[in-house]
Scaffold this motif. Sequence first.
Motif, short mmCIF file in Angstrom:
data_model
loop_
_atom_site.label_atom_id
_atom_site.label_comp_id
_atom_site.label_asym_id
_atom_site.label_seq_id
_atom_site.Cartn_x
_atom_site.Cartn_y
_atom_site.Cartn_z
N GLU A 1 0.61 -1.19 0.14
CA GLU A 1 0.07 0.04 -0.62
C GLU A 1 1.09 1.44 -0.04
O GLU A 1 1.76 1.18 0.00
CB GLU A 1 -0.67 0.31 1.50
CG GLU A 1 -0.20 0.47 2.49
CD GLU A 1 -1.36 0.31 3.23
OE1 GLU A 1 -2.88 -0.25 3.09
OE2 GLU A 1 -0.93 0.26 5.08
N HIS B 1 -9.14 4.72 0.64
CA HIS B 1 -9.51 3.34 -0.31
C HIS B 1 -10.73 2.73 0.76
O HIS B 1 -12.22 3.30 -0.12
CB HIS B 1 -9.01 2.23 -0.51
CG HIS B 1 -10.33 1.38 -1.48
ND1 HIS B 1 -10.89 1.62 -2.07
CD2 HIS B 1 -9.63 -0.16 -0.64
CE1 HIS B 1 -11.75 0.49 -3.36
NE2 HIS B 1 -10.85 -0.54 -1.84
N GLN C 1 -8.58 3.93 -7.52
CA GLN C 1 -7.96 2.83 -6.74
C GLN C 1 -7.50 2.23 -7.30
O GLN C 1 -6.87 1.27 -7.06
CB GLN C 1 -9.46 1.80 -5.68
CG GLN C 1 -8.37 1.56 -5.30
CD GLN C 1 -7.71 0.86 -3.88
OE1 GLN C 1 -7.33 2.36 -3.65
NE2 GLN C 1 -6.83 0.09 -3.70
N SER D 1 -3.84 0.39 -6.52
CA SER D 1 -3.94 -1.14 -7.31
C SER D 1 -2.57 -1.39 -8.33
O SER D 1 -2.13 -2.87 -7.81
CB SER D 1 -5.14 -1.76 -7.06
OG SER D 1 -5.86 -1.56 -6.16
N SER E 1 -2.63 4.13 1.54
CA SER E 1 -3.77 4.11 0.87
C SER E 1 -4.94 3.25 0.63
O SER E 1 -5.79 3.68 0.76
CB SER E 1 -3.22 3.59 -0.59
OG SER E 1 -2.21 2.41 -0.50
N ASP E 2 -4.87 2.13 1.80
CA ASP E 2 -6.06 1.46 2.29
C ASP E 2 -6.66 2.50 3.23
O ASP E 2 -8.15 2.14 2.82
CB ASP E 2 -5.02 0.21 2.88
CG ASP E 2 -4.85 -1.15 2.05
OD1 ASP E 2 -4.69 -0.72 0.80
OD2 ASP E 2 -4.52 -1.73 2.47
#
Length: 234
Positions: free
Chosen positions: A90, A102, A223, A227, A98-99
């Motif tokens: 991440e 998200h 996202q 990813s 970033s998680d």
Amino acid sequence: MNLSDSWTPGQQPIERRSAAEGVFHALRLAIEAREIAIGAKLGSEAALAADYGVSRSVIREALRSCAALGLTRTETGRGTFVVSHRPTRELKLGSFSSDDLHEARPHIEIPAASFAAARRTAEDLERISGLIEAMEQEDDPAAWVELDAAFHAAIAQASGNSVFTKVVADIREAMARQSETVNLVAGRRTPSNAEHQEIYQAIAAQDPEAATDAMAKHLNAVQHAVSTIVRSKK
């Protein structure tokens, strides 16, 4: 790698057409190719700027993205060190990941866009429209990132909900750093401009459902880009 205390790339200027992107990719390639050992210290901002033929602000932007991928760590007063040869699972965005973004942003920004479509004022529309126009004309990636964060903050403000406004303000810096890295790695500026325009048009048309769909589409695209950046890490 040279024998000095700090790694530098030697004489290899980066073209100005995409300076920060060029520096970032050059540094990432050198790190992932294991040309720089774990624990090695990179050259100073001034040394890297001279070697790459760019400004120190460009170097800072590239180093922030290297840090976001978990490749480097900058220690105040000591410098920037390589800590991994592969990206982390991440992005590291200061106090948040970033998680974190998200999981949280859809619950904040999607309803905020819906409320903005129902409640926006003429002043709100003018502010959002001005930010979109500025983003479409902006050539400096760092300035674009700040405008992007301001755009999302303006939508939260237009929602008329002070909680949404406060939460977006609290995560604004992390959003900007994520945007910066996604733009450098995945070239998201042009698609984001188009997605921002869709969000604005829905808000201008006072169509909450369309605003909901447009914001969801935008966050999903961001996202997906995140990813793609980190998927190589198992």
